[in-house]
Scaffold this motif. Sequence first.
Motif, PDB file in Angstrom:
ATOM      1  N   ASP A 242      -5.384   2.340  37.405  1.00  0.00           N
ATOM      2  CA  ASP A 242      -6.601   1.676  36.924  1.00  0.00           C
ATOM      3  C   ASP A 242      -7.344   2.567  35.931  1.00  0.00           C
ATOM      4  O   ASP A 242      -7.881   2.080  34.913  1.00  0.00           O
ATOM      5  CB  ASP A 242      -7.527   1.321  38.098  1.00  0.00           C
ATOM      6  CG  ASP A 242      -6.971   0.195  38.964  1.00  0.00           C
ATOM      7  OD1 ASP A 242      -6.076  -0.527  38.481  1.00  0.00           O
ATOM      8  OD2 ASP A 242      -7.417   0.060  40.119  1.00  0.00           O
ATOM      9  N   TYR A 243      -7.369   3.876  36.234  1.00  0.00           N
ATOM     10  CA  TYR A 243      -8.049   4.815  35.322  1.00  0.00           C
ATOM     11  C   TYR A 243      -7.332   4.848  33.965  1.00  0.00           C
ATOM     12  O   TYR A 243      -7.988   4.779  32.903  1.00  0.00           O
ATOM     13  CB  TYR A 243      -8.078   6.211  35.932  1.00  0.00           C
ATOM     14  CG  TYR A 243      -8.544   7.266  34.966  1.00  0.00           C
ATOM     15  CD1 TYR A 243      -9.894   7.367  34.597  1.00  0.00           C
ATOM     16  CD2 TYR A 243      -7.633   8.149  34.382  1.00  0.00           C
ATOM     17  CE1 TYR A 243     -10.318   8.326  33.688  1.00  0.00           C
ATOM     18  CE2 TYR A 243      -8.050   9.107  33.470  1.00  0.00           C
ATOM     19  CZ  TYR A 243      -9.392   9.196  33.125  1.00  0.00           C
ATOM     20  OH  TYR A 243      -9.802  10.137  32.217  1.00  0.00           O
ATOM     21  N   LEU A 244      -6.029   4.930  33.963  1.00  0.00           N
ATOM     22  CA  LEU A 244      -5.265   4.961  32.716  1.00  0.00           C
ATOM     23  C   LEU A 244      -5.437   3.651  31.946  1.00  0.00           C
ATOM     24  O   LEU A 244      -5.515   3.646  30.707  1.00  0.00           O
ATOM     25  CB  LEU A 244      -3.791   5.215  33.006  1.00  0.00           C
ATOM     26  CG  LEU A 244      -3.440   6.599  33.568  1.00  0.00           C
ATOM     27  CD1 LEU A 244      -1.973   6.657  33.987  1.00  0.00           C
ATOM     28  CD2 LEU A 244      -3.741   7.703  32.546  1.00  0.00           C
ATOM     29  N   LYS A 245      -5.515   2.554  32.690  1.00  0.00           N
ATOM     30  CA  LYS A 245      -5.719   1.248  32.053  1.00  0.00           C
ATOM     31  C   LYS A 245      -7.056   1.204  31.319  1.00  0.00           C
ATOM     32  O   LYS A 245      -7.170   0.625  30.231  1.00  0.00           O
ATOM     33  CB  LYS A 245      -5.655   0.152  33.116  1.00  0.00           C
ATOM     34  CG  LYS A 245      -5.650  -1.260  32.555  1.00  0.00           C
ATOM     35  CD  LYS A 245      -5.471  -2.286  33.675  1.00  0.00           C
ATOM     36  CE  LYS A 245      -5.434  -3.702  33.111  1.00  0.00           C
ATOM     37  NZ  LYS A 245      -5.260  -4.708  34.188  1.00  0.00           N
ATOM     38  N   SER A 246      -8.073   1.864  31.918  1.00  0.00           N
ATOM     39  CA  SER A 246      -9.392   1.908  31.264  1.00  0.00           C
ATOM     40  C   SER A 246      -9.350   2.706  29.963  1.00  0.00           C
ATOM     41  O   SER A 246     -10.229   2.542  29.106  1.00  0.00           O
ATOM     42  CB  SER A 246     -10.433   2.522  32.216  1.00  0.00           C
ATOM     43  OG  SER A 246     -10.221   3.926  32.360  1.00  0.00           O
ATOM     44  N   LEU A 247      -8.314   3.548  29.827  1.00  0.00           N
ATOM     45  CA  LEU A 247      -8.139   4.324  28.584  1.00  0.00           C
ATOM     46  C   LEU A 247      -7.140   3.657  27.644  1.00  0.00           C
ATOM     47  O   LEU A 247      -6.742   4.243  26.624  1.00  0.00           O
ATOM     48  CB  LEU A 247      -7.659   5.745  28.910  1.00  0.00           C
ATOM     49  CG  LEU A 247      -8.597   6.604  29.766  1.00  0.00           C
ATOM     50  CD1 LEU A 247      -7.981   7.983  29.998  1.00  0.00           C
ATOM     51  CD2 LEU A 247      -9.965   6.757  29.115  1.00  0.00           C
ATOM     52  N   GLY A 248      -6.718   2.443  28.019  1.00  0.00           N
ATOM     53  CA  GLY A 248      -5.827   1.696  27.140  1.00  0.00           C
ATOM     54  C   GLY A 248      -4.351   1.923  27.377  1.00  0.00           C
ATOM     55  O   GLY A 248      -3.527   1.599  26.510  1.00  0.00           O
TER      56      GLY A 248
END
Length: 444
Positions: free
Chosen positions: A246-252
């Motif tokens: 989820d954290y990586l997804k928030s960074l695209g």
Amino acid sequence: MKTLSIDIETYSSIDLTKSGVYKYTQNDFEILLIAYAYDDEEIKIIDLKNNEKIPENLKKDILDERIIKTAFNANFERVCLSKYFNTYLSPKMFRCTQVHALYLGLPHGLDNVAKSLRLKEQKLEEGKSLIRFFMKKENLDLLTSNSESIKKTEAIKKYEDFKKYCINDVRVERSIRKVLEKVKLPESEQKLWELDQEINDRGVLVDINLLKNAIYYDNIFKSNLIEKLKTITNINNPKSNNQMKDYLKSLGVEVNSLSKESVGDLLNSCEVKKNPHYEKIKEVLDLRAMLNKTSTKKYEAMKRCMCDDERIRGLFQFYGANRTGRWAGRLVQVQNLPQNKMSNLEEVREKIRNEINTNFPSRKKNFNYDFNINSYLYNQENLSDILSQLIRTTFIPKKNHRFIIADFSAIEARIIAYLSDEKWRIDVFNTHGKIYEASASKMF
């Protein structure tokens, strides 16, 4: 000369699967049941938990080197009975039906061997649940308690089933042995198994100071990694795959897997390298890779299975690879230890081994990890990698002895190629040695 078939049921608060039989037999270990039979005679059972006594003739025969004892995975019975009688029982007086089965390419487990041979006698399926039940001390104590309760009645009923299970294991082992005896186990294999048992009985000494300090430093280092990752990412549990995704997804960046290989491919991909947050992504994933390094878990495994005399025993499984007869590593997996490539290995080892007692009067969980070790040790380096390289050095020879270390590269592939006279494989080993690549080339 008579043959004595034996199976036992036991109790210990030590986890047998994680710590091995040698550690298992320390502290509160006890034998609950002994089922036995001479040759084709009736199978009898002794209930030691309820104060039944071992007949003198049976005790004499168990201790008599001329009487051959048989069991499936005889190492367990031999070590447990040695502990019970406080007498070393030589492997020479045992025959392991499991070894015979493995020699003939059959599976490891008693149940699977019986199924493979399609025997009339089969292992009772309820055995595992009964073992789990009597692994709990409170259930075992019900058998000898003075109180009358429904729980005690149920425990007694289960214990009677446990006796039947123990008796049946002797019946199954004996049936397997009779079938396997049609193809004799070579004397050379029996001698090798006896040597294997002596090696496992002797074990290897551990440097207890280095072991304790390595675990301590690793815990402190990883605690700090977790705090650092929490600060950077603002997630509660940096070890959680879902939270990290989820954290990586928030960074695209969307990922399906966070395995070592997937992360390597991710960081090398052109798309991610173009991401404006690439440096942060790389830092987070690098820190997480340090946090998840599994080789340092070997220290915890050593601690779990180390006996009271600071030796670890039972590290090898005879015929672990049953098609070739190669040994397999158990408990700590000493056949796959990380290499040590540090030029200053001795210096680093001594620093870690001796540092902790003088420099850390207060062992707080979180604090800046200045270990007061020279900068080469921790200067933005992965401490877990350093500790990983020190694992081999935790095993030490006894006084006035030394270890000779040999690392056989692709030993099984080389020996099989030689024995089968597979010339193209021998040529590979005589030249570039890249057997995996050469095999794949042949396949495709």
